[in-house]
Design an enzyme around this catalytic site. Sequence first.
Site, PDB file in Angstrom:
ATOM      1  N   LEU A  16      -3.454  -1.738  -1.757  1.00 41.27           N
ATOM      2  CA  LEU A  16      -3.308  -2.872  -2.655  1.00 41.27           C
ATOM      3  C   LEU A  16      -3.722  -4.089  -1.846  1.00 41.27           C
ATOM      4  O   LEU A  16      -2.993  -4.517  -0.940  1.00 41.27           O
ATOM      5  CB  LEU A  16      -1.867  -3.013  -3.152  1.00 41.27           C
TER       6      LEU A  16
ATOM      7  N   VAL B  32      -4.175  -7.641  -0.550  1.00 37.65           N
ATOM      8  CA  VAL B  32      -3.442  -8.899  -0.696  1.00 37.65           C
ATOM      9  C   VAL B  32      -3.974  -9.969   0.259  1.00 37.65           C
ATOM     10  O   VAL B  32      -4.153 -11.116  -0.113  1.00 37.65           O
ATOM     11  CB  VAL B  32      -1.929  -8.677  -0.463  1.00 37.65           C
TER      12      VAL B  32
ATOM     13  N   CYS C 186       0.827  -1.192   0.000  1.00 38.68           N
ATOM     14  CA  CYS C 186       0.000   0.000   0.000  1.00 38.68           C
ATOM     15  C   CYS C 186       0.868   1.251   0.000  1.00 38.68           C
ATOM     16  O   CYS C 186       2.091   1.188   0.034  1.00 38.68           O
ATOM     17  CB  CYS C 186      -0.907   0.015   1.229  1.00 38.68           C
TER      18      CYS C 186
ATOM     19  N   GLU D  24       3.755  -6.384   4.717  1.00 39.87           N
ATOM     20  CA  GLU D  24       3.287  -7.708   5.104  1.00 39.87           C
ATOM     21  C   GLU D  24       4.025  -8.134   6.362  1.00 39.87           C
ATOM     22  O   GLU D  24       5.253  -8.006   6.436  1.00 39.87           O
ATOM     23  CB  GLU D  24       3.543  -8.738   3.999  1.00 39.87           C
TER      24      GLU D  24
END
Length: 616
Positions: free
Chosen positions: A51, A53, A2, A80
Amino acid sequence: MCGITGWVAYDRDLTAERNVLDAMTATQVCRGPDASGVHLEPHAALGHRRLAVIDIEGGVQPMAVDHDGRPLAVLSYSGEVYNHRELRAELEAAGHRFRTRSDTEVVLRAYLEWGERLAERLNGMFALAVWDSRREELLLVRDRMGVKPLYYHPTSDGVVFGSEMKAVLAHPWVRAVVDLDGLRELLAHTRTPGLTPYRDVLEVRPGHVVRVRRGGVSVRRYWALEAREHADSLEATIATVRALLDDIVHRQLESDVPLCSLLSGGLDSSAVTALAARTLAAAGAGPVRSFAVDFAGRPQDFHADPVRQSQDGPFARLLADHVGADHSMIELDAAELADPALRSATVRARDLPNGVGDMDVSLLLLFRDVRRHSTVALSGESADELFGGYRWFHDPEAVATDDFPWAASVAAIAGTGSAPRERLLDADLLRKLDLEGYRRARYREALAEVPHLDGADPLERRMREISYLNLTRFVCILLDRKDRMSMANGLEVRVPFCDHRLVQYVFNTPWAMKSFDGREKSLLRAAVRDVLPAEVADRAKSPYPVSMDPRYPAQLRAELARLAAGRKSPALDLLDRRRLADALAPDTDPQSVRLAVDLALDLDAWLTEYPVTLEL
């Protein structure tokens, strides 16, 4: 992955500044094409581009934890966290209750439980901002190796921050000023942690926490490479490296969206791809998808040299066949690589000129095509810095130099036979810059940081220094490049070799073990040989490919001729007219000035695209 951004101001009401926050957030659309969010309080404004995921529906940001209808803390997070499942279980045992499956909520709850000490508990790549509404304090945290970027600009009453410099520069209070030191940082073939070429735009250093309070800004380091005795035998060391890699790749395969591997056919990317294929097969998840890049016309144009002894394509295909990967070769054309629009796109992605030419453009194009099939990719980046893969680890002259050991090799890596990229800069400017003096001063600063063990012999001590320099000064150059070119396409790239457990362990492995078979990356080769074809396992190190099509440097020179003839380029004030004329002379080999022309064209694109004030 992101894009995050925000503004903290203690002397004004930011609920009335939505337009400023929206403008800053909009600069991050490429990093987060799936969703946008903002959070406004009187003294804090947080923006987010997502984004998606993991937990597509639940991981919406900025994410808040409320009590009695009022926020306790708000998180804007990029990255992440690969140990989020273990942390979730620990937090649940401590009484926290979760409403999503996302690692974002784990990070937010971890802050409520452990405060700024959450940083030490996270395993992953991340850049995050937590606004504590109770204390009216902001926390900025960056992962240990600096895989994910984070920048900030201190103001008189707070701070402006963002995942990329463009988000910070979008704030009306921030000027894009580049002075002599900024230009030195841009051109000296090194990266000084914490600094950027833009005056007063700072980088959150890898492994650091920045806390913003009413009283000002404070910085704390929560992780650094440490010198530790290595007691394991060679056999045990190889086994430990393999066990760590198995665990790391397994963790980094988690995704709710399509995932792939970037496969060059070298040892590093082949190891990641093979381990990923094995893990997916064991889970019944089907073949790994892999992608490689090559250049149209390259078979007849390629010529081996000491830097690139072989082409990537055949080795990538060999590995893909060996592990049963669904493999694609993305072929690029020299005309496309020289496209001025693509050059401008790479400059916008970096917010800076870089002058490595088709290495940036080809990576941007590779990621553009990969993104059509996958949202997440695994990469072999950072293995060379960790395991000693570069030629300068093994060249006695480079090891002995009183400078960053890669300084003399940059031109060879970026373009065989090319002169230094500063060749076309104004001679008086180069004298003022004194790039060699600046780089050596930064080199001495870096050496002073290196942790040593008492009693180490001179070679071991020096190789520890070389490793440290690569892991703290060189790797960040490549991680920045990977992040900007991938996120310009909304592609998340994961870097297994940057797992801090592996980095700390291998950093302290004696050099004799790292080179026990007389070659580069001995430990890695031994740890993964069983999953690779012998030809791939024994392949010599080859850097990221460059186009050897003679049309590429010729097209660059044509672009330079247009720049010089137009007389309106803002870059002309930085260039030497006589040297420009020499570069454009008919008897000058275009290849010999390839890097220098690339830098001149990058400078032109940068100064055209950005409202930069040069104070030189």
